[in-house]
Write a protein that holds these residues in place. Structure first.
Motif, mmCIF file in Angstrom:
data_model
loop_
_atom_site.group_PDB
_atom_site.id
_atom_site.type_symbol
_atom_site.label_atom_id
_atom_site.label_comp_id
_atom_site.label_asym_id
_atom_site.label_seq_id
_atom_site.Cartn_x
_atom_site.Cartn_y
_atom_site.Cartn_z
ATOM 1 N N PRO A 50 29.452 -48.711 55.939
ATOM 2 C CA PRO A 50 28.599 -47.538 55.746
ATOM 3 C C PRO A 50 27.839 -47.566 54.416
ATOM 4 C CG PRO A 50 30.884 -46.964 55.367
ATOM 5 C CD PRO A 50 30.870 -48.392 55.847
ATOM 6 N N VAL A 51 28.253 -48.437 53.496
ATOM 7 C CA VAL A 51 27.571 -48.574 52.204
ATOM 8 C C VAL A 51 27.134 -50.033 52.040
ATOM 9 C CG1 VAL A 51 28.867 -46.685 51.116
ATOM 10 C CG2 VAL A 51 29.710 -49.030 50.927
ATOM 11 N N PRO A 52 26.174 -50.292 51.150
ATOM 12 C CA PRO A 52 25.772 -51.687 50.916
ATOM 13 C C PRO A 52 26.964 -52.545 50.472
ATOM 14 C CG PRO A 52 24.189 -50.191 49.930
ATOM 15 C CD PRO A 52 25.366 -49.349 50.371
ATOM 16 N N VAL A 53 26.857 -53.838 50.751
ATOM 17 C CA VAL A 53 27.926 -54.780 50.411
ATOM 18 C C VAL A 53 27.334 -55.935 49.617
ATOM 19 C CG1 VAL A 53 29.734 -56.306 51.315
ATOM 20 C CG2 VAL A 53 29.129 -54.226 52.567
ATOM 21 N N LEU A 54 27.909 -56.186 48.439
ATOM 22 C CA LEU A 54 27.542 -57.347 47.643
ATOM 23 C C LEU A 54 28.541 -58.440 47.971
ATOM 24 C CD1 LEU A 54 26.563 -57.552 43.949
ATOM 25 C CD2 LEU A 54 28.486 -58.910 44.769
ATOM 26 N N GLN A 91 32.303 -50.588 38.554
ATOM 27 C CA GLN A 91 31.162 -49.728 38.214
ATOM 28 C C GLN A 91 30.593 -49.012 39.431
ATOM 29 O OE1 GLN A 91 28.169 -51.767 35.920
ATOM 30 N NE2 GLN A 91 26.602 -50.269 36.418
ATOM 31 N N TYR A 92 30.519 -49.714 40.568
ATOM 32 C CA TYR A 92 29.879 -49.153 41.758
ATOM 33 C C TYR A 92 30.866 -48.737 42.844
ATOM 34 C CZ TYR A 92 25.470 -50.569 39.724
ATOM 35 O OH TYR A 92 24.385 -50.697 38.890
ATOM 36 N N ARG A 93 32.120 -48.622 42.487
ATOM 37 C CA ARG A 93 33.152 -48.240 43.466
ATOM 38 C C ARG A 93 32.755 -46.941 44.161
ATOM 39 N NH1 ARG A 93 39.015 -48.882 41.328
ATOM 40 N NH2 ARG A 93 38.382 -51.047 41.538
ATOM 41 N N GLY A 94 32.785 -46.961 45.477
ATOM 42 C CA GLY A 94 32.408 -45.789 46.265
ATOM 43 C C GLY A 94 30.950 -45.808 46.705
ATOM 44 N N LYS A 95 30.111 -46.553 46.006
ATOM 45 C CA LYS A 95 28.689 -46.638 46.348
ATOM 46 C C LYS A 95 28.327 -47.995 46.938
ATOM 47 C CE LYS A 95 27.438 -43.755 42.453
ATOM 48 N NZ LYS A 95 26.945 -43.795 41.093
ATOM 49 N N ILE A 152 21.107 -54.207 42.258
ATOM 50 C CA ILE A 152 21.965 -53.229 42.935
ATOM 51 C C ILE A 152 21.316 -51.842 42.899
ATOM 52 C CG2 ILE A 152 24.179 -52.010 42.825
ATOM 53 C CD1 ILE A 152 25.362 -54.724 41.777
ATOM 54 N N GLN A 153 20.798 -51.455 41.754
ATOM 55 C CA GLN A 153 20.142 -50.138 41.625
ATOM 56 C C GLN A 153 18.978 -50.040 42.613
ATOM 57 O OE1 GLN A 153 20.980 -47.453 39.953
ATOM 58 N NE2 GLN A 153 22.712 -48.371 38.912
ATOM 59 N N GLU A 154 18.210 -51.118 42.735
ATOM 60 C CA GLU A 154 17.070 -51.149 43.662
ATOM 61 C C GLU A 154 17.546 -50.944 45.103
ATOM 62 O OE1 GLU A 154 14.057 -54.608 45.206
ATOM 63 O OE2 GLU A 154 14.538 -54.597 43.063
ATOM 64 N N VAL A 155 18.609 -51.633 45.492
ATOM 65 C CA VAL A 155 19.144 -51.515 46.841
ATOM 66 C C VAL A 155 19.698 -50.110 47.075
ATOM 67 C CG1 VAL A 155 20.972 -52.308 48.399
ATOM 68 C CG2 VAL A 155 19.605 -53.976 47.131
ATOM 69 N N LEU A 156 20.427 -49.574 46.117
ATOM 70 C CA LEU A 156 21.000 -48.232 46.287
ATOM 71 C C LEU A 156 19.904 -47.167 46.353
ATOM 72 C CD1 LEU A 156 24.113 -48.398 43.931
ATOM 73 C CD2 LEU A 156 24.064 -48.546 46.427
ATOM 74 N N ALA A 157 18.845 -47.359 45.618
ATOM 75 C CA ALA A 157 17.731 -46.397 45.639
ATOM 76 C C ALA A 157 16.999 -46.417 46.984
ATOM 77 C CB ALA A 157 16.756 -46.692 44.507
ATOM 78 N N ALA A 158 17.000 -47.581 47.644
ATOM 79 C CA ALA A 158 16.267 -47.737 48.912
ATOM 80 C C ALA A 158 17.037 -47.214 50.105
ATOM 81 C CB ALA A 158 15.919 -49.215 49.121
ATOM 82 N N LYS A 159 18.349 -47.013 49.968
ATOM 83 C CA LYS A 159 19.137 -46.628 51.135
ATOM 84 C C LYS A 159 18.859 -45.204 51.486
ATOM 85 C CE LYS A 159 23.431 -44.853 49.531
ATOM 86 N NZ LYS A 159 24.804 -44.747 49.661
ATOM 87 N N MET A 168 38.665 -48.775 46.295
ATOM 88 C CA MET A 168 38.661 -50.046 47.014
ATOM 89 C C MET A 168 38.507 -51.179 46.004
ATOM 90 S SD MET A 168 36.221 -51.064 50.192
ATOM 91 C CE MET A 168 37.279 -51.258 51.593
ATOM 92 N N SER A 169 39.104 -52.293 46.280
ATOM 93 C CA SER A 169 38.967 -53.438 45.391
ATOM 94 C C SER A 169 38.101 -54.506 46.074
ATOM 95 C CB SER A 169 40.350 -53.987 45.040
ATOM 96 O OG SER A 169 41.024 -54.339 46.219
ATOM 97 N N ILE A 170 37.994 -55.640 45.436
ATOM 98 C CA ILE A 170 37.182 -56.714 46.004
ATOM 99 C C ILE A 170 37.798 -57.167 47.326
ATOM 100 C CG2 ILE A 170 36.468 -59.110 45.680
ATOM 101 C CD1 ILE A 170 36.021 -58.450 42.742
#
Length: 109
Positions: free
Chosen positions: A19-23, A47-51, A102-109, A1-3
């Protein structure tokens, strides 16, 4: 997926129902710091494609979204998870700082 270029019509589907976090990068073409941040946003998308999905909202094209989300200064980077804003960074930020958030948010999900 792209921007993803988010509009008023696509916000719910692309952000709130994701279904995944969105920046989200709230920006404008005339904003120097926004243009400086753009390459970092591109790198984060790869870097975070897919996550993590990465979207942009041009406040000149989508003034109602900027108003509803109380964006008073740009660039503003918001991160949504489970349909709610969980982080907001205002002003130009460097990649290590955005990475850490981003790492903090991904770790919390």
């Amino acid at each position: 997926m792209s921007i993803i270029h988010i509009t008023e019509e696509t916000f719910d589907k692309e952000v709130l129902e994701s279904p995944v976090p969105v920046l989200i990068d709230f920006w404008a073409d005339w904003c120097g710091p926004c243009r400086m941040l753009a390459p970092t946003i591109d790198e984060l998308e790869q870097q975070y494609r897919g996550k993590l999905h990465v979207g942009k909202i041009d406040i000149d094209q989508q003034p109602k979204l900027a108003l509803v989300h109380k964006v008073m200064s740009i660039p503003t980077v918001s991160i949504y998870a489970h349909g709610k804003e969980v982080k907001r960074l205002i002003g130009l930020r460097d990649k290590p700082e955005l990475d850490a958030v981003i790492q903090e948010v991904l770790a919390a999900k």
